[in-house]
Design a protein around this motif. Structure first.
Motif, mmCIF file in Angstrom:
data_model
loop_
_atom_site.group_PDB
_atom_site.id
_atom_site.type_symbol
_atom_site.label_atom_id
_atom_site.label_comp_id
_atom_site.label_asym_id
_atom_site.label_seq_id
_atom_site.Cartn_x
_atom_site.Cartn_y
_atom_site.Cartn_z
ATOM 1 N N LEU A 36 0.837 -1.201 0.000
ATOM 2 C CA LEU A 36 0.000 0.000 0.000
ATOM 3 C C LEU A 36 0.872 1.251 0.000
ATOM 4 O O LEU A 36 0.630 2.190 -0.765
ATOM 5 N N LEU A 37 1.893 1.281 0.839
ATOM 6 C CA LEU A 37 2.755 2.450 0.944
ATOM 7 C C LEU A 37 3.529 2.711 -0.348
ATOM 8 O O LEU A 37 3.807 3.855 -0.692
ATOM 9 N N GLU A 38 3.867 1.644 -1.059
ATOM 10 C CA GLU A 38 4.651 1.780 -2.278
ATOM 11 C C GLU A 38 3.800 2.115 -3.497
ATOM 12 O O GLU A 38 4.325 2.511 -4.532
ATOM 13 N N LYS A 39 2.516 1.958 -3.376
ATOM 14 C CA LYS A 39 1.612 2.189 -4.501
ATOM 15 C C LYS A 39 1.591 3.674 -4.872
ATOM 16 O O LYS A 39 1.468 4.535 -4.007
ATOM 17 N N GLU A 40 1.724 3.965 -6.143
ATOM 18 C CA GLU A 40 1.682 5.350 -6.611
ATOM 19 C C GLU A 40 0.344 5.970 -6.243
ATOM 20 O O GLU A 40 -0.712 5.370 -6.411
ATOM 21 N N GLY A 41 0.393 7.165 -5.696
ATOM 22 C CA GLY A 41 -0.811 7.865 -5.296
ATOM 23 C C GLY A 41 -1.270 7.549 -3.881
ATOM 24 O O GLY A 41 -2.297 8.034 -3.437
ATOM 25 N N SER A 42 -0.509 6.735 -3.163
ATOM 26 C CA SER A 42 -0.872 6.402 -1.785
ATOM 27 C C SER A 42 -0.901 7.670 -0.946
ATOM 28 O O SER A 42 0.020 8.478 -0.987
ATOM 29 N N ARG A 43 -1.989 7.866 -0.179
ATOM 30 C CA ARG A 43 -2.166 9.081 0.606
ATOM 31 C C ARG A 43 -2.097 8.816 2.104
ATOM 32 O O ARG A 43 -2.481 9.677 2.901
ATOM 33 N N LEU A 44 -1.633 7.669 2.508
ATOM 34 C CA LEU A 44 -1.579 7.335 3.925
ATOM 35 C C LEU A 44 -0.673 8.319 4.666
ATOM 36 O O LEU A 44 0.467 8.535 4.281
ATOM 37 N N ASN A 45 -1.220 8.956 5.706
ATOM 38 C CA ASN A 45 -0.405 9.893 6.473
ATOM 39 C C ASN A 45 -0.348 9.534 7.954
ATOM 40 O O ASN A 45 0.352 10.174 8.705
ATOM 41 N N TYR A 46 -1.088 8.521 8.386
ATOM 42 C CA TYR A 46 -1.011 8.068 9.777
ATOM 43 C C TYR A 46 -1.097 6.554 9.787
ATOM 44 O O TYR A 46 -2.027 5.975 9.223
ATOM 45 N N LEU A 47 -0.141 5.926 10.418
ATOM 46 C CA LEU A 47 -0.101 4.466 10.512
ATOM 47 C C LEU A 47 0.170 4.079 11.955
ATOM 48 O O LEU A 47 1.212 4.411 12.509
ATOM 49 N N GLU A 48 -0.764 3.416 12.574
ATOM 50 C CA GLU A 48 -0.651 2.978 13.975
ATOM 51 C C GLU A 48 -0.397 1.475 14.005
ATOM 52 O O GLU A 48 -1.236 0.679 13.582
ATOM 53 N N LEU A 49 0.782 1.093 14.491
ATOM 54 C CA LEU A 49 1.165 -0.323 14.523
ATOM 55 C C LEU A 49 1.599 -0.800 15.906
ATOM 56 O O LEU A 49 2.222 -1.846 16.023
ATOM 57 N N ALA A 50 1.276 -0.070 16.940
ATOM 58 C CA ALA A 50 1.718 -0.437 18.291
ATOM 59 C C ALA A 50 1.141 -1.788 18.712
ATOM 60 O O ALA A 50 0.056 -2.180 18.299
ATOM 61 N N SER A 51 1.901 -2.481 19.529
ATOM 62 C CA SER A 51 1.496 -3.763 20.129
ATOM 63 C C SER A 51 1.152 -4.826 19.099
ATOM 64 O O SER A 51 0.151 -5.523 19.199
ATOM 65 N N ASN A 52 2.001 -4.962 18.100
ATOM 66 C CA ASN A 52 1.816 -5.992 17.088
ATOM 67 C C ASN A 52 2.960 -7.009 17.084
ATOM 68 O O ASN A 52 3.054 -7.817 16.167
ATOM 69 N N ASP A 53 3.826 -6.954 18.078
ATOM 70 C CA ASP A 53 4.962 -7.882 18.159
ATOM 71 C C ASP A 53 5.792 -7.886 16.870
ATOM 72 O O ASP A 53 6.157 -8.928 16.351
ATOM 73 N N LEU A 54 6.059 -6.704 16.349
ATOM 74 C CA LEU A 54 6.851 -6.591 15.137
ATOM 75 C C LEU A 54 8.331 -6.784 15.467
ATOM 76 O O LEU A 54 8.854 -6.150 16.366
ATOM 77 N N GLY A 55 8.967 -7.628 14.708
ATOM 78 C CA GLY A 55 10.392 -7.861 14.885
ATOM 79 C C GLY A 55 11.192 -7.132 13.828
ATOM 80 O O GLY A 55 10.658 -6.341 13.034
ATOM 81 N N ASP A 56 12.477 -7.401 13.782
ATOM 82 C CA ASP A 56 13.361 -6.722 12.833
ATOM 83 C C ASP A 56 12.986 -7.005 11.378
ATOM 84 O O ASP A 56 13.073 -6.133 10.527
ATOM 85 N N GLU A 57 12.576 -8.244 11.082
ATOM 86 C CA GLU A 57 12.210 -8.589 9.704
ATOM 87 C C GLU A 57 11.002 -7.768 9.239
ATOM 88 O O GLU A 57 11.002 -7.206 8.143
ATOM 89 N N GLU A 58 9.989 -7.689 10.089
ATOM 90 C CA GLU A 58 8.806 -6.905 9.751
ATOM 91 C C GLU A 58 9.148 -5.420 9.628
ATOM 92 O O GLU A 58 8.657 -4.731 8.732
ATOM 93 N N ALA A 59 10.001 -4.945 10.516
ATOM 94 C CA ALA A 59 10.421 -3.544 10.478
ATOM 95 C C ALA A 59 11.144 -3.231 9.175
ATOM 96 O O ALA A 59 10.914 -2.185 8.562
ATOM 97 N N GLU A 60 11.984 -4.134 8.744
ATOM 98 C CA GLU A 60 12.736 -3.919 7.506
ATOM 99 C C GLU A 60 11.793 -3.840 6.299
ATOM 100 O O GLU A 60 11.974 -3.010 5.406
ATOM 101 N N ILE A 61 10.775 -4.671 6.288
ATOM 102 C CA ILE A 61 9.790 -4.634 5.210
ATOM 103 C C ILE A 61 9.140 -3.251 5.147
ATOM 104 O O ILE A 61 9.006 -2.653 4.086
ATOM 105 N N LEU A 62 8.753 -2.730 6.307
ATOM 106 C CA LEU A 62 8.095 -1.426 6.358
ATOM 107 C C LEU A 62 9.048 -0.287 6.011
ATOM 108 O O LEU A 62 8.691 0.635 5.280
ATOM 109 N N VAL A 63 10.263 -0.341 6.536
ATOM 110 C CA VAL A 63 11.240 0.725 6.282
ATOM 111 C C VAL A 63 11.523 0.846 4.789
ATOM 112 O O VAL A 63 11.583 1.951 4.249
#
Length: 85
Positions: free
Chosen positions: A33-60
């Motif tokens: 979604l974030l990489e899609k051209e025209g994406s307008r996301l300006n707030y993303l709440e991901l707290a308390s999802n047990d995200l590890g380094d692999e998931e973080a790298e995908i998002l970064v």
């Protein structure tokens, strides 16, 4: 888990996924979604999802092409928050 069709919601401006156990597949859907051209996301709440380094790298990697995202909520208890910071 998040629907794979999430990447089609480019008009989405806020996404709250606090405590949803989104996992790796969910992070991939969000990244698409974030990489899609025209994406307008300006707030993303991901707290308390047990995200590890692999998931973080995908998002970064997806954040590199997005200038609209101004707030990203993370939880200091998710180990991946350090990788994102």
């Amino acid at each position: 888990s998040l629907p794979t069709s999430l990447k089609n919601y480019t008009s989405l401006e806020e996404l709250y996924l606090h405590n949803n156990k989104i996992g790796r597949e969910g992070c991939i859907s969000i990244a698409q979604l974030l990489e899609k051209e025209g994406s307008r996301l300006n707030y993303l709440e991901l707290a308390s999802n047990d995200l590890g380094d692999e998931e973080a790298e995908i998002l970064v990697n997806s954040l590199k092409s997005l200038s609209e995202l101004t707030i990203m909520g993370l939880d200091r208890w998710d180990s991946g928050h350090l990788a994102i910071c």
